[in-house]
Design a protein around this motif. Structure first.
Motif, short mmCIF file in Angstrom:
data_model
loop_
_atom_site.label_atom_id
_atom_site.label_comp_id
_atom_site.label_asym_id
_atom_site.label_seq_id
_atom_site.Cartn_x
_atom_site.Cartn_y
_atom_site.Cartn_z
N ALA A 105 -5.40 1.65 -2.63
CA ALA A 105 -4.64 2.49 -1.71
C ALA A 105 -4.23 1.69 -0.46
O ALA A 105 -3.13 1.89 0.08
N GLU A 108 -1.29 -0.43 -1.40
CA GLU A 108 -0.08 0.42 -1.49
C GLU A 108 0.39 0.80 -0.09
O GLU A 108 1.62 0.83 0.18
N GLN A 109 -0.54 1.08 0.80
CA GLN A 109 -0.19 1.42 2.18
C GLN A 109 0.56 0.27 2.86
O GLN A 109 1.58 0.49 3.54
N GLN A 126 5.33 6.64 3.72
CA GLN A 126 4.31 5.94 4.49
C GLN A 126 3.19 6.91 4.89
O GLN A 126 2.01 6.56 4.85
N ALA A 129 0.95 7.48 1.98
CA ALA A 129 0.08 6.32 1.73
C ALA A 129 -1.08 6.30 2.72
O ALA A 129 -2.24 6.03 2.36
N GLN A 132 -3.57 8.98 1.78
CA GLN A 132 -4.36 8.61 0.60
C GLN A 132 -5.53 7.69 1.00
O GLN A 132 -6.65 7.87 0.52
#
Length: 296
Positions: A105, A108-109, A126, A129, A132
C-alpha cells in the motif's frame, strides 16, 4: 538442684571459708553450645558421612536424603510450563501478511503521489491510497494489541507453575544435608539407609575451639566480678598438678540462687550463689563435663 551442682556449690563454699589458703575462688564444669542438626526433609537417608569426634566445617556437605520423587515432580512442572508456552502466538509470523499489505500500500501511495504531480492521476486516487495505508496500519496495531494480550495471558498462566518449581527446588536443597556450623560431632543419631522425617535429629555438634566454664560464686565474690574480666582457670593434669588457662568472664547472672539445704550445717544460714560463665580457649585438652576452678 542436681548432685553435680551441689558438689560445685559445696566446693565454692569450702573455698570461700579457707581464708588465705584457698587455691581457687570458684569451681564448675565446662560446657559448650551444643547444636542438634535435624533433617529438613522426609525420606530415606542415602548418605550421612559423619562420625562422632569428627571435625566439620561450616557449609560442608555431609550427606543427602532420597529426592527422586521431588526431581521427577520438578521435571513434570517444567514440562507443563513448556506445554503452556507452546500456545503463545508467534506475533511476527501472524503480522507478516498485514505487513506485506502495508508495504504494497505504501508503494502504491508513492506511485499515485508521483502520478498526481504529473497530472496523471486525480486527487481522489491519492486520497484513496492514503486511506488504504492508514487502514492497514490500524489493522496491524489492533492485531498487535490482541496478540500481545493473548501472549501475556499465556505467560501469566505459567506463574503458579514457576512458584511450584521454586518450592520443589527448596525441598531439593533441604534434601542435601549440609553442616551449618564448624565444630566437633558429639553424637550421631542416624545412619545411612534409615528413614527420617523433617525435624528428626541426625547428629549433635559443638564448637569446642572455645569452651565455657560455668561456675558459681558467693555474694562477696559476685561484687568483684565484671564482664570481660580476665581470670585464671585451673584444670587438673595427669601429674596431680594444675594446668592454667586464661579466661574471660562472658556472662554473670543477675539472679541469686539459694544454696541447697543438704550441704548446710545447723548453724549455717542460707547462702546465695551466682552463676557465671567464663570463656576459655581450648587447646584440645578441655572436654565437656570436665571440672575446672577459677582464680580471680
Amino acid at each position: 538442684m542436681d548432685n553435680a551442682k551441689i558438689l560445685i556449690v559445696a566446693a565454692v563454699l569450702s573455698a570461700s571459708c579457707t581464708g588465705n589458703q584457698q587455691a581457687y575462688d570458684a569451681s564448675g564444669t565446662f560446657e559448650a553450645v551444643e547444636t542438634i542438626i535435624s533433617a529438613e526433609a522426609t525420606g530415606t537417608i542415602r548418605a550421612l558421612d559423619v562420625e562422632e569426634g569428627q571435625l566439620l566445617t561450616a557449609g560442608q556437605a555431609v550427606g543427602y536424603i532420597d529426592s527422586m520423587q521431588l526431581y521427577l515432580k520438578k521435571r513434570q512442572l517444567e514440562a507443563q510450563i513448556n506445554a503452556v508456552l507452546s500456545k503463545k502466538p508467534n506475533i511476527a509470523v501472524q503480522l507478516a501478511a498485514l505487513q506485506e499489505q502495508l508495504d504494497q500500500a505504501i508503494r502504491e501511495q508513492q506511485r499515485i503521489a508521483n502520478m498526481v504531480k504529473a497530472d496523471a492521476a486525480t486527487p481522489k486516487q491519492q486520497d484513496d491510497a492514503n486511506a488504504q495505508v492508514a487502514v492497514i496500519k490500524k489493522q496491524i496495531a489492533a492485531q498487535q494489541s490482541n496478540l500481545g494480550i493473548s501472549s501475556s495471558s499465556i505467560t501469566q498462566e505459567t506463574s503458579p507453575l514457576a512458584v511450584q518449581i521454586a518450592q520443589v527446588e527448596d525441598q531439593l536443597a533441604k534434601s542435601r544435608i549440609v553442616n551449618p556450623i564448624a565444630g566437633t560431632v558429639l553424637v550421631k543419631y542416624a545412619e545411612a539407609n534409615e528413614s527420617t522425617a523433617t525435624g528428626k535429629p541426625l547428629y549433635k555438634i559443638a564448637d569446642l575451639s572455645t569452651v565455657t566454664l560455668r561456675a558459681y560464686v558467693t555474694g562477696p565474690q559476685f561484687s568483684q566480678l565484671q564482664l570481660n574480666q580476665q581470670v585464671t582457670v585451673l584444670v587438673d593434669d595427669a601429674d596431680g598438678n594444675y594446668r592454667e588457662y586464661p579466661g574471660t568472664v562472658a556472662w554473670i547472672s543477675d539472679k541469686a540462687e539459694f544454696t541447697p539445704k543438704t550441704i548446710q550445717t545447723k548453724d549455717e544460714r542460707e547462702n546465695l550463689v551466682y552463676a557465671v560463665k567464663i570463656n576459655v580457649k581450648n587447646d584440645g585438652l578441655l572436654k565437656i563435663g570436665m571440672y575446672g576452678e577459677v582464680r580471680f
